[in-house]
Design a protein around this motif. Structure first.
Motif, short mmCIF file in Angstrom:
data_model
loop_
_atom_site.label_atom_id
_atom_site.label_comp_id
_atom_site.label_asym_id
_atom_site.label_seq_id
_atom_site.Cartn_x
_atom_site.Cartn_y
_atom_site.Cartn_z
N UNK A 196 -9.02 68.51 37.57
CA UNK A 196 -10.04 67.52 37.88
C UNK A 196 -11.31 68.22 38.34
N UNK A 197 -12.43 67.55 38.06
CA UNK A 197 -13.69 68.04 38.59
C UNK A 197 -14.08 67.11 39.72
N UNK A 198 -14.23 67.70 40.89
CA UNK A 198 -14.50 66.90 42.08
C UNK A 198 -15.93 67.16 42.53
N UNK A 199 -16.68 66.10 42.70
CA UNK A 199 -18.02 66.24 43.27
C UNK A 199 -17.97 65.71 44.69
N UNK A 200 -18.33 66.56 45.63
CA UNK A 200 -18.31 66.20 47.04
C UNK A 200 -19.73 65.82 47.44
N UNK A 201 -19.90 64.60 47.91
CA UNK A 201 -21.24 64.14 48.31
C UNK A 201 -21.39 64.18 49.83
N UNK A 202 -22.38 64.90 50.29
CA UNK A 202 -22.70 64.92 51.71
C UNK A 202 -24.11 64.37 51.91
N UNK A 248 -27.42 67.78 62.77
CA UNK A 248 -26.59 66.61 63.15
C UNK A 248 -26.87 65.39 62.28
N UNK A 249 -27.99 65.42 61.56
CA UNK A 249 -28.25 64.32 60.63
C UNK A 249 -27.67 64.57 59.23
N UNK A 250 -27.10 65.72 59.02
CA UNK A 250 -26.57 66.05 57.70
C UNK A 250 -25.07 65.83 57.61
N UNK A 251 -24.56 65.79 56.40
CA UNK A 251 -23.11 65.82 56.15
C UNK A 251 -22.89 67.00 55.20
N UNK A 252 -22.14 67.97 55.66
CA UNK A 252 -22.04 69.24 54.94
C UNK A 252 -20.96 69.21 53.85
N UNK A 253 -21.41 69.19 52.60
CA UNK A 253 -20.47 69.11 51.47
C UNK A 253 -19.63 70.37 51.35
N UNK A 254 -20.19 71.51 51.75
CA UNK A 254 -19.42 72.76 51.71
C UNK A 254 -18.29 72.73 52.75
N UNK A 255 -18.58 72.15 53.93
CA UNK A 255 -17.53 72.06 54.95
C UNK A 255 -16.39 71.16 54.47
N UNK A 256 -16.76 70.07 53.83
CA UNK A 256 -15.72 69.17 53.29
C UNK A 256 -14.88 69.93 52.27
N UNK A 257 -15.57 70.66 51.39
CA UNK A 257 -14.87 71.40 50.33
C UNK A 257 -13.94 72.45 50.92
N UNK A 258 -14.47 73.25 51.85
CA UNK A 258 -13.60 74.32 52.35
C UNK A 258 -12.45 73.74 53.18
#
Ligand SMILES: [Zn+2]
Length: 445
Positions: free
Chosen positions: A217-223, A233-243
């Motif tokens: 599957x190809x997963x796109x993580x949206x942050x 603190x206003x961001x959502x880190x897509x790399x953190x979700x991925x790792x």
């Protein structure tokens, strides 16, 4: 060996230089999956010259040569589509090369090389086709023969699949797409071959060991992007979700059972754009291999939970695109016809044993869910499969002997009204037919 078998050997012997030249020409011009245009053209030329009627552009780059006995009552000719009631044997040759940039024979533009020995398979198919172009040999068999050069056995990644869909290729591999589009509609029995994929010392390995299937599957993580220093603190880190998701998959490994042969691997295609912003998008391709369809689905649910759980924890979102893979091989012990042919040739061989396992995946697995697939693998090479050191060392063992084994086996299947082929077909229970197979794949897309 009877007179027909001697003739089969003699015809292949008489064309040995031609068969070797064909193999080397394919080897020297490697092409990636669904782009085997030159390979297809050369194969079509070869089969036409051998006297077959040839159909081209089958599933984009595939080539099909067909022969069946002209029969006064049926009125079927070389391209006849009527079912004569006799069995059809479909012989496969895979056309594609594998990405292997450092291989000395790699194409400098595409980076692919014949490091999986598919060019040898093509020579084996060509050699068998030559044998059955002989009118005397044809008289001794009943049924029909299809020689099928098939595109794209190696994995096609998500980006390439998107492009291929625009060209009408809906399923992710050559054989799968050919099942979908009806190329195997008349097939009763399939014959495949490959260079050895498991560590076998003998020259030939007869039968088909069990082998993993896979799903991807190809997963796109949206942050959410934000300045990495001013207001992270206003961001959502897509790399953190991925790792985090990949960490969880690593921890889940302790639940995998040995007998399921699970392999789980990820490639991060993208994980942010610039270092001083919180990455708002990551793209990961995840591949799950296991020895049964059920287990593949089970692991896939675990993987999905890992992504969803990580996204939930950080407040991001997951989008996924499923990329149906290959089905596991249903193992098949060496058929008597194959063993007898190997004995006739005096080959050094060993038979597949129950419990033998190949951790790689191939879309031959899909065929084994629908048809009896008679398979053998062969040596004549040194180096690692898919490695830069893979090369043919013995033309006799890599091209000529397997062609003879293929041809003698076909003869044994189709002689005497095709009784052996019929017996094998009747004793085979398919898991899917064409319709249920298509439904199964489509459900995952
Ligand atoms: Zn291969």
């Amino acid at each position: 060996m009877n007179a027909t078998e001697k003739k089969i050997i003699a015809v292949i012997e008489a064309h040995r230089e031609e068969i070797i030249a064909f193999a080397e020409d394919i080897e020297n011009h490697p092409e990636p999956g669904f782009q085997e245009f030159r390979t297809a053209r050369k194969t079509a030329e070869f089969l036409k010259k051998t006297g077959y009627q040839v159909e081209e552009n089958v599933a984009l780059t595939g080539v099909r040569a067909h022969w069946e006995r002209k029969n006064a009552q049926q009125g079927t000719g070389d391209t006849g589509r009527k079912n004569s009631g006799y069995p059809n044997v479909t012989v496969i040759g895979e056309m594609d090369a594998i990405g292997c940039q450092r291989h000395p024979k790699a194409d400098p533009h595409t980076g692919v090389a014949h490091a999986c020995g598919h060019h040898a398979q093509m020579a084996v198919m060509a050699g068998a086709a030559i044998a059955f172009s002989d009118p005397e040999i044809r008289r001794e068999i009943s049924g029909s023969l299809t020689f099928l050069a098939v595109p794209a056995e190696e994995y096609i990644d998500a980006d390439k699949r998107t492009v291929l869909r625009e060209q009408g290729i809906r399923f992710g591999s050559g054989k799968s797409e050919m099942i979908r589009t009806g190329v195997f509609d008349r097939t009763d029995l399939v014959m495949t071959t490959h260079v050895h994929m498991v560590d076998v010392k003998e020259d030939f390995y007869l039968g088909n060991p069990a082998c993993n299937g896979f799903n991807a599957e190809r997963v796109t993580v949206r942050g959410k992007a934000a300045h990495a220093a001013i207001d992270p603190w206003n961001g959502v880190n897509a790399l953190s979700i991925t790792s985090s998701a990949i960490q969880m998959m690593g921890l889940m490994r302790e639940t995998f059972r040995e007998e399921d042969h699970v392999r789980l691997h990820n490639v991060i295609r993208k994980a942010g754009d610039v270092v001083n912003s919180v990455p708002d998008e990551a793209v990961v391709e995840t591949k799950i291999r296991a020895s049964s369809l059920e287990r593949i689905q089970e692991i896939r649910q675990m993987v999905d939970r890992a992504y969803d759980g990580a996204a939930y924890a950080f407040g991001g979102k997951i989008e996924r695109e499923n990329l149906p893979g290959y089905m596991p091989i249903r193992p098949r012990m060496a058929d008597t016809v194959l063993v007898e042919a190997a004995e006739e040739l005096g080959l050094v061989y060993r038979n597949v044993q129950p419990g033998d396992f190949n951790n790689a995946c191939t879309d031959v697995g899909d065929l084994t869910q629908l048809f009896p697939v008679i398979n053998f693998t062969f040596r004549g090479f040194e180096g690692r499969l898919h490695g830069e050191d893979f090369h043919i060392t013995d033309k006799e063992k890599a091209y000529i002997l397997p062609a003879k084994l293929m041809a003698l086996t076909i003869y044994r299947l189709l002689r005497k009204n095709g009784e052996e082929a019929k017996k094998i077909k009747e004793s085979f229970t398919a898991v899917f037919d064409k319709q249920t197979y298509i439904e199964y794949i489509e459900k995952q897309m």
